[in-house]
Design a protein around this motif. Structure first.
Motif, short mmCIF file in Angstrom:
data_model
loop_
_atom_site.label_atom_id
_atom_site.label_comp_id
_atom_site.label_asym_id
_atom_site.label_seq_id
_atom_site.Cartn_x
_atom_site.Cartn_y
_atom_site.Cartn_z
N SER A 118 98.41 57.65 -4.23
CA SER A 118 97.45 56.73 -3.61
C SER A 118 96.04 56.96 -4.17
O SER A 118 95.74 58.02 -4.72
N GLN A 119 95.21 55.96 -4.01
CA GLN A 119 93.80 56.07 -4.37
C GLN A 119 93.02 56.57 -3.16
O GLN A 119 93.26 56.12 -2.04
N ILE A 120 92.10 57.48 -3.40
CA ILE A 120 91.21 57.95 -2.34
C ILE A 120 89.82 57.37 -2.61
O ILE A 120 89.21 57.65 -3.63
N ILE A 121 89.34 56.54 -1.69
CA ILE A 121 88.03 55.92 -1.82
C ILE A 121 87.05 56.71 -0.95
O ILE A 121 87.24 56.81 0.27
N LEU A 122 86.03 57.27 -1.57
CA LEU A 122 85.04 58.05 -0.83
C LEU A 122 83.94 57.17 -0.26
O LEU A 122 83.75 56.03 -0.69
N SER A 132 86.47 57.19 2.87
CA SER A 132 86.40 55.87 3.48
C SER A 132 87.79 55.32 3.80
O SER A 132 88.08 54.93 4.92
N ARG A 133 88.68 55.30 2.77
CA ARG A 133 90.00 54.73 2.98
C ARG A 133 90.97 55.25 1.93
O ARG A 133 90.56 55.77 0.89
N ILE A 134 92.25 55.07 2.21
CA ILE A 134 93.32 55.48 1.31
C ILE A 134 94.12 54.23 0.95
O ILE A 134 94.62 53.53 1.84
N VAL A 135 94.23 53.96 -0.35
CA VAL A 135 94.89 52.75 -0.83
C VAL A 135 96.20 53.13 -1.50
O VAL A 135 96.24 54.03 -2.35
N VAL A 187 96.10 49.51 2.84
CA VAL A 187 94.80 50.17 2.91
C VAL A 187 94.68 50.82 4.28
O VAL A 187 94.74 50.15 5.30
N ARG A 188 94.54 52.13 4.29
CA ARG A 188 94.45 52.86 5.55
C ARG A 188 93.08 53.50 5.68
O ARG A 188 92.72 54.39 4.91
N PRO A 189 92.27 53.05 6.65
CA PRO A 189 90.95 53.67 6.84
C PRO A 189 91.10 55.13 7.27
O PRO A 189 92.07 55.49 7.93
N TYR A 190 90.13 55.95 6.86
CA TYR A 190 90.14 57.34 7.28
C TYR A 190 89.30 57.46 8.54
O TYR A 190 88.13 57.09 8.56
N GLU A 248 87.16 45.54 17.24
CA GLU A 248 87.30 45.84 15.82
C GLU A 248 86.09 45.30 15.08
O GLU A 248 85.80 44.10 15.14
N VAL A 249 85.35 46.17 14.42
CA VAL A 249 84.16 45.78 13.65
C VAL A 249 84.50 45.89 12.17
O VAL A 249 84.85 46.98 11.69
N ILE A 250 84.39 44.80 11.44
CA ILE A 250 84.76 44.76 10.02
C ILE A 250 83.51 44.47 9.20
O ILE A 250 82.81 43.49 9.43
N GLY A 251 83.24 45.33 8.21
CA GLY A 251 82.12 45.11 7.31
C GLY A 251 80.83 45.75 7.80
O GLY A 251 80.80 46.48 8.79
N ASP A 252 79.74 45.45 7.11
CA ASP A 252 78.42 45.97 7.43
C ASP A 252 77.42 44.82 7.47
O ASP A 252 77.63 43.76 6.88
N GLY A 253 76.31 45.06 8.15
CA GLY A 253 75.26 44.04 8.22
C GLY A 253 75.15 43.46 9.61
O GLY A 253 74.97 44.18 10.60
N TRP A 254 75.31 42.14 9.72
CA TRP A 254 75.15 41.43 10.98
C TRP A 254 76.37 40.54 11.23
O TRP A 254 77.03 40.08 10.29
N VAL A 255 76.64 40.29 12.50
CA VAL A 255 77.82 39.50 12.86
C VAL A 255 77.68 38.06 12.34
O VAL A 255 76.68 37.40 12.59
N ARG A 256 78.69 37.63 11.60
CA ARG A 256 78.73 36.24 11.10
C ARG A 256 79.89 35.45 11.70
O ARG A 256 79.82 34.25 11.84
#
Length: 627
Positions: free
Chosen positions: A196-200, A420-423, A430-433, A598-606
């Motif tokens: 798997s890929q480890i995304i930091l 951050s996540r494991i792909v 994609v599994r978030p850590y 569940e909060v997805i992404g960063d920034g402000w709610v769209r």
């Protein structure tokens, strides 16, 4: 003489028979090995009669948050020498030295002091080196030099985040850092052709900025070590974590244990006066003191215990009447110690535990320390006032930035994380850590008051004025801690730790910076040598991360403060319109147990689901997409 007697004298004894049988078996085994070696050497891999070779499997890569490769699998080669085949050793050494990037004298010693005719000249050589050797051999040079193909790991960014990433051994299994902690995920399993890929959470550009500043600080102060961290307190994501000295994982044999140490995660130390922001926050939140509670500092804290013991703690100055604000601005030891007398030890201990001290953060770094916070039963009469000013307690840098998240997030503590996540190998899963759950540990008013005190630390009268950044508000606290002299068991008069922590922008922090300088030479006060690098890091990262500049007016007050904050998101019986809300404003929703948010992404709610006006019942799931 009977036939039986004749047979007894002409047949070898049983022990001799066993020896003959054993010798015969050994000879057959040796013959088999020789035949096998010859056949394998003569036959190409696809015609090897002893069966197919083990297929090559791909170890998953490690990447930064933007997909930049930090560790990846590759084909390497060990450069070898069979001494009996070498014609002219001195000519060979002279030709190999620039190719292997190894001084001639080192090569000469390696060859001369080898106990065998077979010598490893360089292990894990990269493809460019292997190609250069192959070309020289094709020209008839470098007789006796060979190439042993191996599967290996390369680290394209070399020293960058090396202690975090770690390294692998000769068998390509992780031995340190993320390579070790996530070895099972990175290595192939269940018949998969790859790992798997480890995304930091690390941003390679942020990491580079921090390492450059940390290296400069390390050199200028002739320090034993320097740590510099950057974290987004809203998510707990570690954007950068520099630890100097460092090492190049491509050449692990050239490193030592000191340079390989991931100090921010595994090294525990007494933090000094930086710790006062957490001590004062715990005392204020308990109600033991208020913002306008006044203490008198005449240059020292003095108290006589019930047993007649006199406890004295010196202060850097005689500050006179001080409030919580003044204790932070002037870093007043006496005022902090007198404030601690207002709260019982058990409650104070629990307040510090709520910040995460005495426990691991679970950020994802292997070997993480829990620090050192003794149970109350083992405290002396001196412990409470001493701990308040950052002594008699050991912390990690990870614990410090975790605790700072509660001050930054209006009382909500967010555990830090490095992964951050494991792909999955095919990219489909994609599994978030998950490092831990957000939890409220302070009233919002307490956290806001502490931040306002820290803003005043950067004023002309504060210890952190050298951290001041034009057109940007910083909440800052500096610290200086004495280290224990191992030979005497007492505090050293020569060895110190200088530190500085900053939250920015102070009104609504999106970045925590924390710097620690271990055993600087000459100057050692945190306000003098730790604050300037914090300013330099803030200047660089504000521009890179796009943090808006523009200093808001500082709050002047004589006691308690009340800061108007952005309204926090709330969900009642029906779903409100949360469009435009920031992740920071959504934090209270994450703590709700009756509904799942569940909060997805960063920034402000769209976008949100369900839409505004929809009835909301316990057990419902609310999805908020941020941009």
């Amino acid at each position: 003489m009977s036939d039986t007697e004749d047979n007894r004298h002409t047949s070898p004894p049983p022990s001799k028979k066993r020896f003959i049988i054993f010798a015969s078996m050994l000879a057959l085994a040796a013959l088999y090995i020789v035949v096998r070696y010859v056949v394998v050497m003569v036959n190409p891999p696809d015609t090897n009669p002893f069966g197919p070779r083990r297929s090559f499997v791909e170890r998953g890569p490690i990447l930064d948050r933007n997909g930049r490769i930090l560790a990846i699998q590759t084909r390497l080669g060990n450069i070898t020498l069979w001494k009996p085949e070498a014609d002219d050793m001195e000519t060979l050494i002279r030709e190999l030295s620039p190719v292997l990037e190894t001084p001639p004298e080192v090569l000469r010693d390696t060859i001369e002091f080898s106990y065998s005719d077979f010598v490893y000249l360089k292990r894990r050589a990269d493809q460019s080196t292997v190609k250069a050797v192959e070309e020289a051999k094709a020209e008839g040079r470098l007789r006796g030099v060979g190439i042993e193909p191996i599967v290996g790991r390369i680290y394209p960014e070399k020293n960058l985040a090396s202690q975090i990433i770690g390294f692998v051994g000769d068998d390509n299994t992780g031995l340190a850092g993320i390579e070790y902690a996530f070895d099972q995920q990175l290595g192939p399993n269940d018949g998969s052709p790859g790992g798997s890929q480890i995304i930091l959470t690390i941003d390679a550009n942020v990491q580079h900025i921090l390492e450059e500043i940390a290296r400069k600080t390390y050199t200028e102060n002739e320090a034993e070590a320097v740590m510099l961290m950057a974290m987004d307190p809203r998510s707990g994501e570690i954007l950068g974590s520099a630890s100097i000295p460092d090492f190049d994982p491509n050449d692990i044999r050239a490193s030592d244990e000191r340079s390989r140490m991931d100090r921010p995660a595994i090294w525990a130390y007494e933090p000094g006066s930086v710790f006062k922001i957490f001590s004062l926050a715990a005392l204020m939140d308990s109600g033991a003191i208020r913002g306008n509670t006044v203490f008198t500092c005449n240059g020292r804290y003095e108290r006589v215990t019930n047993l007649g013991e006199r406890i004295t703690i010196r202060c850097l100055g005689s500050h006179g009447p001080v409030t919580a604000r003044d204790i932070i601005i002037y870093s007043c030891n006496a005022g902090a110690a007198y404030a601690a007398d207002r709260l019982d030890a058990a409650s104070f201990y629990q307040g510090l535990r709520n910040f995460g001290f005495g426990g691991r953060t679970g950020a994802g770094a292997p070997g993480e320390t829990a620090g050192f916070l003794r149970p109350v039963e083992r405290w002396s009469e001196r412990s409470k006032p001493t701990i308040t000013m950052g002594q008699e307690i050991a912390v990690s840098a990870l614990q410090m930035v975790q605790a700072a998240s509660a001050i930054a997030n209006d009382g909500i503590l967010i555990p830090p994380k490095i992964v951050s996540r494991i792909v999955s190998p095919d990219g489909r899963s994609v599994r978030p850590y998950e490092s831990g759950q957000a939890v409220r540990i302070l009233d919002s008013e307490t956290a806001q008051a502490i931040r306002s005190y820290m803003v005043d630390v950067t004023s002309g009268i504060g210890t952190g004025w050298r951290a001041n950044v034009e057109d940007l508000s910083l909440a800052v606290k500096t610290g200086t801690a004495q280290l224990i002299d191992s030979s005497t068991g007492a505090y050293s008069d020569e060895d110190f730790i200088a530190s500085c922590i900053a939250l920015l922008p102070a009104e609504s922090p999106s970045l925590v910076l924390y710097l620690v300088i271990v055993k600087p030479k000459s100057e050692y006060l945190g306000g003098r040598i730790a604050a300037p690098p914090i300013r330099e890091a803030a200047e660089a990262l504000v521009d890179y991360l796009g943090i808006p500049r523009g200093r808001n007016p500082q709050i002047s007050h004589s006691g308690e403060v009340s800061i108007t904050a952005n309204p926090a998101a709330a969900i009642g019986e029906t779903m409100p319109d949360l469009t435009g809300y920031s992740k920071r404003q959504l934090l209270p929703l994450i703590l709700r147990e009756d509904i799942r948010v569940e909060v997805i992404g960063d920034g402000w709610v769209r976008r949100q689901n369900p839409p505004a006006g929809t009835p909301v019942s316990p057990g419902d799931t609310v999805t908020l997409e941020l941009e």
